[in-house]
Design an enzyme around this catalytic site. Sequence first.
Site, PDB file in Angstrom:
ATOM      1  N   MET A 104       0.805  -1.194   0.000  1.00  0.00           N
ATOM      2  CA  MET A 104       0.000   0.000   0.000  1.00  0.00           C
ATOM      3  C   MET A 104       0.842   1.249   0.000  1.00  0.00           C
ATOM      4  SD  MET A 104      -3.258   0.577   2.194  1.00  0.00           S
ATOM      5  CE  MET A 104      -4.456   1.379   1.234  1.00  0.00           C
ATOM      6  N   GLY A 163       1.153   0.117  -5.156  1.00  0.00           N
ATOM      7  CA  GLY A 163       0.174   0.570  -4.190  1.00  0.00           C
ATOM      8  C   GLY A 163      -0.906  -0.473  -3.983  1.00  0.00           C
ATOM      9  N   CYS A 164      -1.719  -0.252  -2.965  1.00  0.00           N
ATOM     10  CA  CYS A 164      -2.763  -1.220  -2.614  1.00  0.00           C
ATOM     11  C   CYS A 164      -3.872  -1.257  -3.658  1.00  0.00           C
ATOM     12  CB  CYS A 164      -3.332  -0.898  -1.233  1.00  0.00           C
ATOM     13  SG  CYS A 164      -3.730   0.851  -1.011  1.00  0.00           S
ATOM     14  N   TYR A 165      -4.449  -0.092  -3.968  1.00  0.00           N
ATOM     15  CA  TYR A 165      -5.487  -0.064  -5.005  1.00  0.00           C
ATOM     16  C   TYR A 165      -4.957  -0.611  -6.333  1.00  0.00           C
ATOM     17  CZ  TYR A 165      -8.559   2.912  -2.087  1.00  0.00           C
ATOM     18  OH  TYR A 165      -9.362   3.413  -1.095  1.00  0.00           O
ATOM     19  N   SER A 168      -4.871  -4.505  -6.314  1.00  0.00           N
ATOM     20  CA  SER A 168      -6.171  -5.174  -6.369  1.00  0.00           C
ATOM     21  C   SER A 168      -6.853  -5.003  -7.718  1.00  0.00           C
ATOM     22  CB  SER A 168      -7.083  -4.638  -5.258  1.00  0.00           C
ATOM     23  OG  SER A 168      -7.408  -3.279  -5.475  1.00  0.00           O
TER      24      SER A 168
END
EC number: 1.2.1.38
Length: 415
Positions: free
Chosen positions: A1, A218-220, A223
């Site tokens: 993240m 990053g996290c977004y 995913s």
Amino acid sequence: MGSTALGGGAPARLGLAPKDGVFGSNLKQCGGFMLKTTPKVGSSSVRVRASVASSPQKQHSPKTSGVKSGEEMRIAVLGASGYTGAEIVRLLANHPQFCIKVMTADRKAGEQFGSVFPHLITQDLPNLVAIKDADFSNVDAVFCCLPHGTTQEIIKGLPQELKIVDLSADFRLRDINEYAEWYGHSHRAPELQQEAVYGLTEVLRDEIRNARLVANPGCYPTSIQLPLVPLIKAKLIKVSNIIIDAKSGVSGAGRGAKEANLYTEIAEGIHAYGIKGHRHVPEIEQGLSEAAESKVTISFTPNLICMKRGMQSTMFVEMAPGVTANDLYQHLKSTYESEEFVKLLNGSSVPHTRHVVGSNYCFMNVFEDRIPGRAIIISVIDNLVKGASGQAVQNLNLMMGLPENTGLQYQPLFP
């Protein structure tokens, strides 16, 4: 993240899938700090355990990839007082070869790590030090968990022999002009920007294996890219109308005290933010554009929800002519069937964040939309593990020539 990432219709039809189915002699200038790079003289190195499976008989390995089984790799964690730093420590407690030797946290310098994160008080760790006092002569690799904007000059000043995984956003965007546009200042280490390899493990494994510096995603973006990149590469979905609604737990905003993250501000509600300009947008579009070999622009809305950790991304896509939602499912299934950490759920099972908490897994599934020609894809991760520290460990394992699941076989914590 990264160190700080967050700055009613009819139901879809289900049932698409089968049911079963550092060396030198002087202090080194670094971003206004002086980093110690001299070996300690007159005293032997004291081994500090970060792994419950560690063995005192392990030998220090050289600063190269291709680590032999049983060899100890000496690790520094920069920015250890944040959530991603703490997750690195938690994960390495189960790693048989990564041993933490240096931990930095400028505002907590001199403190014991267990006083900052009491849940990790059982670990035998070095005290926290200011980064200007960090000694890298007894280190093989670095996890950099510092805030965005501070990392560039710090990494630029580190010894060239070190392998580095950077969890900030500082090296994710390949175009330094685009970085300046989104982050508000020019890049301070453009030569390293060219060297850095983007660390989406399942997609760029070969590049990561040979890298010295990896920019952890990053996290977004993690995913979202894991399901969309394979579908775009296979030309199974159109790239002109991708809509993404994503939701993150509050830990994604980092550990710093902020009024917007107070309990009374976030409890019993959902909070959309960054609607026109979240900084993960260019990172997502960069990965999707490379997959499409043409410019991809997305519609992306992130939301903060009142839970500690977890992330769900819901993607609404238009399929290519003649393509069905089951085709999307089958392609993702074949893409990830041999992957340990990315799992396609069966049948009408809906991915839930509570089923991946504490783990390095990404669960996903595909659903037919009620609008002809469209599909809905849902993916879930733990934003602090697969969305940050877990993927960082996975990447360093690859860089060191270790099985990439080493130290990452934590099962999700439920209930």
